[in-house]
Write a protein that holds these residues in place. Structure first.
Motif, short mmCIF file in Angstrom:
data_model
loop_
_atom_site.label_atom_id
_atom_site.label_comp_id
_atom_site.label_asym_id
_atom_site.label_seq_id
_atom_site.Cartn_x
_atom_site.Cartn_y
_atom_site.Cartn_z
N TYR A 57 102.50 -39.86 11.16
CA TYR A 57 101.37 -39.33 11.95
C TYR A 57 100.25 -39.91 11.53
N PHE A 58 99.54 -40.68 12.67
CA PHE A 58 98.40 -41.29 12.42
C PHE A 58 97.46 -40.68 13.45
N GLU A 59 96.18 -40.51 12.70
CA GLU A 59 94.99 -39.83 13.30
C GLU A 59 93.68 -40.39 12.93
N ASN A 60 92.83 -40.62 13.89
CA ASN A 60 91.33 -41.04 13.39
C ASN A 60 91.41 -42.41 12.69
N VAL A 61 92.49 -43.31 13.26
CA VAL A 61 92.44 -44.64 12.80
C VAL A 61 92.32 -45.60 13.71
N SER A 62 91.77 -46.92 13.30
CA SER A 62 91.60 -48.02 14.15
C SER A 62 93.03 -48.25 15.23
N THR A 63 93.84 -48.28 14.71
CA THR A 63 95.27 -48.56 15.39
C THR A 63 96.36 -48.10 14.52
N GLY A 64 97.43 -47.57 15.00
CA GLY A 64 98.51 -46.83 14.32
C GLY A 64 99.20 -48.12 13.68
N VAL A 65 99.79 -48.99 14.22
CA VAL A 65 100.67 -50.13 13.50
C VAL A 65 100.06 -51.52 14.22
N TYR A 66 99.64 -52.45 13.36
CA TYR A 66 99.13 -53.70 13.85
C TYR A 66 100.06 -54.59 12.96
N ILE A 67 101.01 -55.26 13.71
CA ILE A 67 102.07 -56.45 13.17
C ILE A 67 101.48 -57.65 13.69
N VAL A 68 101.19 -58.58 12.59
CA VAL A 68 100.64 -60.02 13.07
C VAL A 68 101.78 -60.92 12.31
N GLY A 69 102.40 -61.76 13.09
CA GLY A 69 103.07 -63.08 12.25
C GLY A 69 104.43 -62.54 11.58
N ALA A 70 104.84 -61.38 12.03
CA ALA A 70 106.29 -60.88 11.31
C ALA A 70 107.39 -61.68 12.21
N LYS A 71 108.59 -61.40 11.30
CA LYS A 71 109.73 -61.81 12.00
C LYS A 71 110.75 -61.05 11.50
N GLY A 72 112.17 -61.35 12.22
CA GLY A 72 113.20 -60.29 11.74
C GLY A 72 113.20 -59.10 12.56
N ASN A 73 113.96 -57.97 11.97
CA ASN A 73 114.16 -56.59 12.58
C ASN A 73 112.57 -55.87 12.18
N ILE A 74 112.16 -55.52 13.52
CA ILE A 74 110.84 -54.67 13.22
C ILE A 74 111.03 -53.61 14.12
N GLU A 75 111.14 -52.29 13.42
CA GLU A 75 111.35 -50.90 14.04
C GLU A 75 110.11 -49.98 13.99
N VAL A 76 109.67 -49.74 14.96
CA VAL A 76 108.60 -48.77 14.95
C VAL A 76 108.90 -47.66 15.99
N ASP A 77 109.45 -46.42 15.26
CA ASP A 77 109.97 -45.23 15.92
C ASP A 77 109.66 -44.00 15.58
N GLY A 78 109.37 -43.22 16.56
CA GLY A 78 109.06 -41.81 16.32
C GLY A 78 107.74 -41.43 15.66
N ASN A 79 106.66 -42.22 15.68
CA ASN A 79 105.53 -42.02 15.20
C ASN A 79 104.63 -41.44 16.38
N PHE A 80 103.43 -40.64 16.00
CA PHE A 80 102.33 -40.02 16.54
C PHE A 80 101.08 -40.43 16.10
N CYS A 81 100.40 -41.04 17.10
CA CYS A 81 99.01 -41.37 16.77
C CYS A 81 98.20 -40.73 17.90
N LYS A 82 96.95 -40.07 17.22
CA LYS A 82 96.04 -39.57 17.71
C LYS A 82 94.64 -40.07 17.36
N ASN A 83 93.89 -40.24 18.61
CA ASN A 83 92.54 -40.65 18.36
C ASN A 83 92.19 -42.29 17.71
N GLN A 84 92.98 -42.98 18.10
CA GLN A 84 92.83 -44.30 17.51
C GLN A 84 91.57 -45.18 18.28
#
Length: 158
Positions: A107-134
């Protein structure tokens, strides 16, 4: 009950961090510099940074919230709920080569961005998150953003 902690730098492989309350609203609550790390069920007022080519990192069921970032889009440090960059300014991205990343049920709230992935590789799973007021700044402000990633077909965002 959550145990209060100062910000943490994880440098030991196979570490599990759980049920901590960490306050660092203008920076990283946790910096991961090790492999096979799990961060779960924490209350974090500050981001999680995956630093370097770390792998097999799981971030699950955390409350990540209430950032107080100073500066403007050209100078602000790129702190997101979970990020793989620590560069300053929007034109100075610094992908750090992390791979095999799982970010689920947070649960992300009052953040700049929930998930910021740069230059990554392989398996990346971003699932079932909630983000409010980014809140950004530009170009941040998304629930999730991938940039310059080289992922496998198993990668997904839900």
């Amino acid at each position: 009950m959550l145990k209060k902690s100062n910000p943490i730098i994880i440098e030991k492989d196979n570490t599990v961090i759980e049920k901590l309350k960490i306050v660092n609203p203008g920076g990283f609550a946790i910096v991961v510099k090790a492999n096979n790390v799990t961060i779960k069920e924490c209350d974090l007022r500050g981001g999680i940074n995956l630093c370097g080519s770390v792998h097999d990192v799981t971030v699950v069921n955390n409350f990540i919230h209430d950032f107080e970032l100073g500066g403007d889009a050209l100078t602000i440090k790129q702190i997101a709920g979970v990020s793989t960059t620590e560069a300053e300014g929007i034109f100075k991205e610094q992908g750090l080569g992390a791979y095999n990343i799982t970010v689920k049920g947070n649960y992300f709230e009052n953040v700049s961005t929930g998930v910021y992935i740069v230059g990554a590789k392989g398996n990346i799973e971003v699932d079932g998150n909630f983000c409010k007021n980014q809140f950004g700044p530009f170009p941040r402000g998304q629930i999730c953003q991938f940039y310059k990633c080289n992922t496998t077909p198993d990668t997904y965002l839900r």
